[in-house]
Design a protein around this motif. Structure first.
Motif, PDB file in Angstrom:
ATOM      1  N   TRP A 100       7.596   1.393   9.954  1.00 38.29           N
ATOM      2  CA  TRP A 100       7.528   1.005   8.546  1.00 38.29           C
ATOM      3  C   TRP A 100       7.316   2.257   7.700  1.00 38.29           C
ATOM      4  CZ3 TRP A 100       3.798  -3.779   7.989  1.00 38.29           C
ATOM      5  CH2 TRP A 100       4.230  -4.798   8.835  1.00 38.29           C
ATOM      6  N   GLU A 101       8.290   2.606   6.897  1.00 35.78           N
ATOM      7  CA  GLU A 101       8.152   3.784   6.038  1.00 35.78           C
ATOM      8  C   GLU A 101       7.699   3.428   4.632  1.00 35.78           C
ATOM      9  OE1 GLU A 101      11.503   6.402   6.197  1.00 35.78           O
ATOM     10  OE2 GLU A 101      11.455   6.474   8.388  1.00 35.78           O
ATOM     11  N   THR A 102       8.078   2.239   4.164  1.00 36.42           N
ATOM     12  CA  THR A 102       7.681   1.768   2.834  1.00 36.42           C
ATOM     13  C   THR A 102       6.969   0.435   2.998  1.00 36.42           C
ATOM     14  OG1 THR A 102       9.560   2.891   1.806  1.00 36.42           O
ATOM     15  CG2 THR A 102       8.522   1.123   0.536  1.00 36.42           C
ATOM     16  N   VAL A 103       5.748   0.348   2.448  1.00 36.83           N
ATOM     17  CA  VAL A 103       4.912  -0.826   2.671  1.00 36.83           C
ATOM     18  C   VAL A 103       4.293  -1.296   1.358  1.00 36.83           C
ATOM     19  CG1 VAL A 103       2.923  -1.727   3.948  1.00 36.83           C
ATOM     20  CG2 VAL A 103       4.391   0.003   5.000  1.00 36.83           C
ATOM     21  N   LEU A 104       4.228  -2.608   1.174  1.00 34.31           N
ATOM     22  CA  LEU A 104       3.526  -3.224   0.060  1.00 34.31           C
ATOM     23  C   LEU A 104       2.175  -3.697   0.579  1.00 34.31           C
ATOM     24  CD1 LEU A 104       6.358  -5.575  -1.303  1.00 34.31           C
ATOM     25  CD2 LEU A 104       5.966  -3.164  -1.838  1.00 34.31           C
ATOM     26  N   ILE A 105       1.101  -3.411  -0.178  1.00 36.87           N
ATOM     27  CA  ILE A 105      -0.228  -3.847   0.228  1.00 36.87           C
ATOM     28  C   ILE A 105      -0.863  -4.614  -0.927  1.00 36.87           C
ATOM     29  CG2 ILE A 105      -2.489  -3.158   1.099  1.00 36.87           C
ATOM     30  CD1 ILE A 105      -1.237  -0.666   2.244  1.00 36.87           C
ATOM     31  N   PHE A 106      -1.225  -5.858  -0.673  1.00 37.11           N
ATOM     32  CA  PHE A 106      -1.748  -6.754  -1.702  1.00 37.11           C
ATOM     33  C   PHE A 106      -3.258  -6.906  -1.550  1.00 37.11           C
ATOM     34  CE2 PHE A 106       2.646  -7.597  -1.163  1.00 37.11           C
ATOM     35  CZ  PHE A 106       3.109  -7.868  -2.437  1.00 37.11           C
ATOM     36  N   GLY A 107      -3.968  -6.702  -2.666  1.00 34.29           N
ATOM     37  CA  GLY A 107      -5.416  -6.778  -2.605  1.00 34.29           C
ATOM     38  C   GLY A 107      -6.068  -7.019  -3.947  1.00 34.29           C
ATOM     39  N   HIS A 108      -7.268  -6.464  -4.100  1.00 35.72           N
ATOM     40  CA  HIS A 108      -8.178  -6.843  -5.173  1.00 35.72           C
ATOM     41  C   HIS A 108      -8.824  -5.630  -5.843  1.00 35.72           C
ATOM     42  CE1 HIS A 108      -8.274 -10.917  -3.287  1.00 35.72           C
ATOM     43  NE2 HIS A 108      -8.124 -10.214  -2.184  1.00 35.72           N
ATOM     44  N   ASN A 109      -9.363  -5.866  -7.029  1.00 35.39           N
ATOM     45  CA  ASN A 109     -10.273  -4.931  -7.670  1.00 35.39           C
ATOM     46  C   ASN A 109     -11.690  -5.292  -7.244  1.00 35.39           C
ATOM     47  OD1 ASN A 109      -8.918  -2.981  -9.039  1.00 35.39           O
ATOM     48  ND2 ASN A 109      -9.046  -3.943 -11.035  1.00 35.39           N
ATOM     49  N   PRO A 110     -12.615  -4.361  -7.297  1.00 32.84           N
ATOM     50  CA  PRO A 110     -12.513  -3.020  -7.871  1.00 32.84           C
ATOM     51  C   PRO A 110     -11.887  -1.994  -6.936  1.00 32.84           C
ATOM     52  CG  PRO A 110     -14.739  -3.374  -7.136  1.00 32.84           C
ATOM     53  CD  PRO A 110     -14.005  -4.676  -6.911  1.00 32.84           C
ATOM     54  N   GLY A 111     -11.640  -2.386  -5.697  1.00 33.12           N
ATOM     55  CA  GLY A 111     -11.102  -1.442  -4.713  1.00 33.12           C
ATOM     56  C   GLY A 111      -9.805  -0.789  -5.131  1.00 33.12           C
ATOM     57  N   TYR A 112      -8.916  -1.544  -5.798  1.00 32.07           N
ATOM     58  CA  TYR A 112      -7.618  -0.974  -6.154  1.00 32.07           C
ATOM     59  C   TYR A 112      -7.707   0.059  -7.271  1.00 32.07           C
ATOM     60  CZ  TYR A 112      -4.431  -3.318  -2.989  1.00 32.07           C
ATOM     61  OH  TYR A 112      -3.732  -3.687  -1.879  1.00 32.07           O
ATOM     62  N   THR A 113      -8.583  -0.156  -8.213  1.00 32.47           N
ATOM     63  CA  THR A 113      -8.750   0.861  -9.256  1.00 32.47           C
ATOM     64  C   THR A 113      -9.384   2.112  -8.656  1.00 32.47           C
ATOM     65  OG1 THR A 113      -8.855  -0.781 -11.025  1.00 32.47           O
ATOM     66  CG2 THR A 113      -9.831   1.376 -11.479  1.00 32.47           C
ATOM     67  N   ASP A 114     -10.385   1.932  -7.810  1.00 30.23           N
ATOM     68  CA  ASP A 114     -11.009   3.083  -7.142  1.00 30.23           C
ATOM     69  C   ASP A 114      -9.975   3.836  -6.308  1.00 30.23           C
ATOM     70  OD1 ASP A 114     -13.423   2.257  -8.229  1.00 30.23           O
ATOM     71  OD2 ASP A 114     -14.142   1.346  -6.368  1.00 30.23           O
TER      72      ASP A 114
END
Length: 163
Positions: A100-114
């Motif tokens: 896998w060279e290109t990956v989408l990762i779905f998640g939440h804040n505040p982790g994503y802003t950090d």
């Protein structure tokens, strides 16, 4: 070269106070924004090899729009991504299949802003909004060598840009 798109779940519903946070679904705006943002990635020729998603209902629903619109075949759902810290997210990235060279990762804040602010870039992000996308690229050959600090932010997209 490895490319990631960190996608915060679309807007969720608070209509049912009896639901625990993990079980909350998308609201009307979330159901609108999910497909819009998936088409934005399609429009810039993003071709993911796989996707990772938190197991939260709103995150899985958001990921489903991208999976369908971008024709992603490989999907992994991880409880560890539910409200995960940047360190936890990075640890999961290191376990990705090297095919896998290109990956989408779905998640939440505040982790994503950090996480977005750990990537190489001159612009500080106050907040990654719901259904916001932060793209990152790293010049590594294997995922085990990936670090957030070693990756460069290549994209920042969010729903209100399209309105």
């Amino acid at each position: 070269m490895r490319t990631l798109y960190f996608i915060r779940h679309a807007k969720s519903s608070w209509d049912d106070p009896t639901l625990d946070d993990h079980s909350r679904p998308l609201n009307k705006r979330g159901r609108r924004d999910g497909p819009v943002m998936a088409r934005r990635l399609l429009g810039i020729d993003v071709a993911p090899d796989g996707l990772l998603s938190s197991t939260a209902k709103r995150t899985r629903q958001t990921a489903a729009y991208f999976k369908d619109i971008l024709s992603v075949e490989n999907t992994i759902y991880l409880r560890e991504l539910y409200h995960a810290s940047p360190q936890t997210i990075e640890a999961q990235i290191k376990k990705l299949p090297d095919e896998w060279e290109t990956v989408l990762i779905f998640g939440h804040n505040p982790g994503y802003t950090d996480l977005a602010n750990r990537l190489k870039n001159d612009v500080y992000l106050e907040n990654v909004p719901t259904c916001g996308i932060v793209g990152a690229r790293s010049d590594v050959d294997e995922w085990k060598d990936f670090t957030l600090e070693g990756a460069k932010r290549i994209a920042y997209l969010y729903p209100k840009q399209t309105e």
